[in-house]
Design a protein around this motif. Structure first.
Motif, short mmCIF file in Angstrom:
data_model
loop_
_atom_site.label_atom_id
_atom_site.label_comp_id
_atom_site.label_asym_id
_atom_site.label_seq_id
_atom_site.Cartn_x
_atom_site.Cartn_y
_atom_site.Cartn_z
N GLN A 1 0.33 165.65 40.69
CA GLN A 1 -0.44 166.36 41.70
C GLN A 1 0.51 166.94 42.75
O GLN A 1 1.54 166.35 43.07
CB GLN A 1 -1.43 165.41 42.37
CG GLN A 1 -2.43 164.79 41.41
CD GLN A 1 -3.38 165.82 40.81
OE1 GLN A 1 -3.87 166.72 41.49
NE2 GLN A 1 -3.64 165.70 39.50
N ASP B 1 -2.09 161.16 39.26
CA ASP B 1 -3.50 160.77 39.15
C ASP B 1 -3.59 159.47 38.35
O ASP B 1 -3.11 159.39 37.21
CB ASP B 1 -4.30 161.88 38.45
CG ASP B 1 -5.79 161.58 38.43
OD1 ASP B 1 -6.18 160.65 37.71
OD2 ASP B 1 -6.54 162.27 39.13
N ALA B 2 -4.21 158.43 38.93
CA ALA B 2 -4.22 157.10 38.31
C ALA B 2 -4.98 157.09 36.99
O ALA B 2 -4.55 156.45 36.02
CB ALA B 2 -4.84 156.09 39.29
N TYR C 1 2.48 163.33 43.62
CA TYR C 1 1.76 162.09 43.29
C TYR C 1 1.31 162.14 41.84
O TYR C 1 1.45 163.16 41.15
CB TYR C 1 0.54 161.92 44.21
CG TYR C 1 0.89 161.83 45.68
CD1 TYR C 1 1.12 160.60 46.28
CD2 TYR C 1 1.00 162.99 46.46
CE1 TYR C 1 1.43 160.53 47.64
CE2 TYR C 1 1.33 162.92 47.80
CZ TYR C 1 1.55 161.68 48.38
OH TYR C 1 1.88 161.60 49.71
N GLY D 1 -9.00 160.68 39.48
CA GLY D 1 -9.11 159.38 40.12
C GLY D 1 -8.22 159.31 41.34
O GLY D 1 -7.71 160.33 41.82
N PRO D 2 -7.99 158.10 41.85
CA PRO D 2 -7.13 157.94 43.03
C PRO D 2 -5.69 158.34 42.72
O PRO D 2 -5.26 158.33 41.56
CB PRO D 2 -7.24 156.45 43.35
CG PRO D 2 -7.67 155.82 42.06
CD PRO D 2 -8.53 156.82 41.38
N LEU D 3 -4.94 158.68 43.78
CA LEU D 3 -3.56 159.11 43.61
C LEU D 3 -2.60 157.93 43.71
O LEU D 3 -2.86 156.95 44.40
CB LEU D 3 -3.21 160.16 44.67
CG LEU D 3 -4.01 161.46 44.62
CD1 LEU D 3 -3.51 162.40 45.70
CD2 LEU D 3 -3.92 162.11 43.25
N ILE D 4 -1.49 158.05 42.97
CA ILE D 4 -0.44 157.03 42.99
C ILE D 4 0.84 157.69 43.48
O ILE D 4 1.28 158.71 42.93
CB ILE D 4 -0.20 156.43 41.59
CG1 ILE D 4 -1.51 155.89 41.00
CG2 ILE D 4 0.85 155.34 41.63
CD1 ILE D 4 -1.36 155.40 39.57
N SER D 5 1.45 157.09 44.48
CA SER D 5 2.73 157.61 44.98
C SER D 5 3.86 157.15 44.06
O SER D 5 3.68 156.27 43.21
CB SER D 5 2.98 157.12 46.40
OG SER D 5 3.14 155.71 46.41
N GLU E 1 -7.24 166.00 41.09
CA GLU E 1 -7.24 164.61 40.63
C GLU E 1 -8.60 164.18 40.09
O GLU E 1 -9.64 164.60 40.58
CB GLU E 1 -6.79 163.67 41.75
CG GLU E 1 -7.80 163.47 42.87
CD GLU E 1 -7.61 164.49 43.99
OE1 GLU E 1 -8.18 164.28 45.07
OE2 GLU E 1 -6.89 165.48 43.76
N GLN F 1 -5.28 170.05 44.78
CA GLN F 1 -5.23 168.86 43.93
C GLN F 1 -6.40 168.88 42.96
O GLN F 1 -7.49 169.31 43.31
CB GLN F 1 -5.28 167.59 44.77
CG GLN F 1 -4.11 167.46 45.75
CD GLN F 1 -4.21 166.20 46.57
OE1 GLN F 1 -4.99 165.32 46.27
NE2 GLN F 1 -3.39 166.11 47.61
#
Length: 369
Positions: A132, A77-78, A75, A204-208, A202, A200
């Motif tokens: 990630q 990290d946004a 993934y 921020g939120p994760l992006i696929s 990260e 992980q």
């Protein structure tokens, strides 16, 4: 930690190169001819150029990363991904501000190219750090090679595109810039290994990969649109010679100059006549009126210098002084003083025109100096 095998999708590799080329052309062509515009207009277009070039660097990187095929799921990290895009845009913006608001010399061209080159490398490694569940491992030699190659290629691209602002140089600079971004990415990847990690880190939120694909498609779509709009206006429209020839062959038609032709009126022998702006070398203020200087004549015009500039913009004329407008095509020589300059002409009753300090840079740019 076991090193992972990886490969690339050839179609996405090709797509990443096309994205880099489109971004380069859009950014470099948007900033063409800014020296004749107001400061506010210049700043707006520099922002758009920075977004095009910097956003193109980011889009190229992640189009290529979509083509990266690893045996594990990973993934992005946004927050770090967004930061990498902003870094690219800001760095390119700084380089463009230097090019357009400093005196353009060999030093500023090299400095701007190196800033962008370092920005490309920074964007690449910052973007890679967003991964990630998969960690990129670098070698000092790989980082050094990518950095040197990026700076060198970007310096060449900016030297070509900004050395002389011709259409040919912009196109060649586009090719070099697009190849620079593309080559630096894959040169850096060649010196990179990937290992799987369980933890992980990260921010921020994760992006696929699927969500990243949507974001990349949207940014690439915007770049394509900007590329098409820039391409439409890059080449001047052809002159309507066929229409002009047809009118000339009609003996009963009297052709009257119109505002669309932007002919310049002047007074002679009690009559109002018109002269083609292309044949006028200098327009000089004389109180509330102006004098027009051609190669053979000095003509009286009822326009003020402010009205002449307004009516003839956009056009061939550029202001050199509060009392002068010049046509750069008629300049036979230029001399730089301490903080101003002089343009020389082979015209009737006027041999030279002063260039004020505030107008020195746009005048030099229009003369290709």
């Amino acid at each position: 930690m076991q090193v992972l095998d990886f490969s690339h999708d050839p179609w996405l590799v090709l797509a990443s190169l096309l994205v880099a080329m489109m971004a380069g052309f859009t950014g470099l062509s948007l900033s063409r001819g800014l020296s004749t515009r107001s400061v506010t207009y210049q700043k707006v277009l520099i922002v758009l150029s920075a977004i095009s070039l910097g956003g193109g660097i980011w889009s190229m990187h992640f189009v290529a990363m979509l083509g990266l095929q690893l045996p594990i799921l990973f993934y992005y990290d946004a927050v770090i991904t967004l930061a990498s895009a902003l870094v690219a845009i800001l760095v390119v913006g700084v380089a463009l501000l230097i090019l357009h608001f400093w005196k353009r010399t060999r030093y500023t061209l090299v400095l701007s190219g190196m800033i962008v080159g370092l920005g490309v490398v920074a964007m690449h490694y910052l973007g890679m750090s967003a991964m990630q569940l998969c960690k990129a491992v670098y070698t000092p030699m790989g980082i050094a090679f990518a950095t040197v190659a990026s700076c060198l290629l970007c310096v060449i691209a900016f030297a070509v595109a900004y050395g002389r602002r011709t259409q040919r140089n912009i196109v060649i600079g586009t090719v070099i810039f697009g190849f620079a971004v593309f080559a630096v990415h894959f040169a850096a990847i060649a010196g990179t290994s990937f290992v799987a990690v369980e933890t992980q880190t990260e921010v921020g939120p994760l992006i696929s990969n699927e969500m990243m694909a949507i974001g990349v498609v949207l940014t690439s779509f915007v770049l394509c649109g900007a590329f098409l709009l820039s391409g439409v206006t890059f080449l001047a429209p052809p002159e309507p010679e066929a229409v002009a020839g047809a009118v000339a062959e009609m003996p009963d038609v009297i052709v009257i100059p119109t505002a669309s032709k932007r002919q310049i009126p002047y007074q002679k022998d009690g009559q109002t006549r018109f002269v083609d702006p292309a044949s006028v070398a200098v327009i000089r203020a004389e109180g509330h009126y102006t004098h027009l200087y051609t190669r053979d004549e000095q003509l009286f015009c009822a326009w003020s210098i402010t009205e002449a500039e307004k009516r003839l913009t956009p056009g061939p004329f550029i202001r050199t002084h509060r009392s002068y407008l010049i046509n750069p095509e008629h300049v036979s020589g230029f001399e730089r003083m301490k903080d101003n300059g002089v343009c020389y002409f082979e015209t009737a009753n006027l041999g030279k025109v002063p260039v004020s300090r505030s107008r020195l840079k746009p005048v030099r740019d229009s003369l290709g100096l």
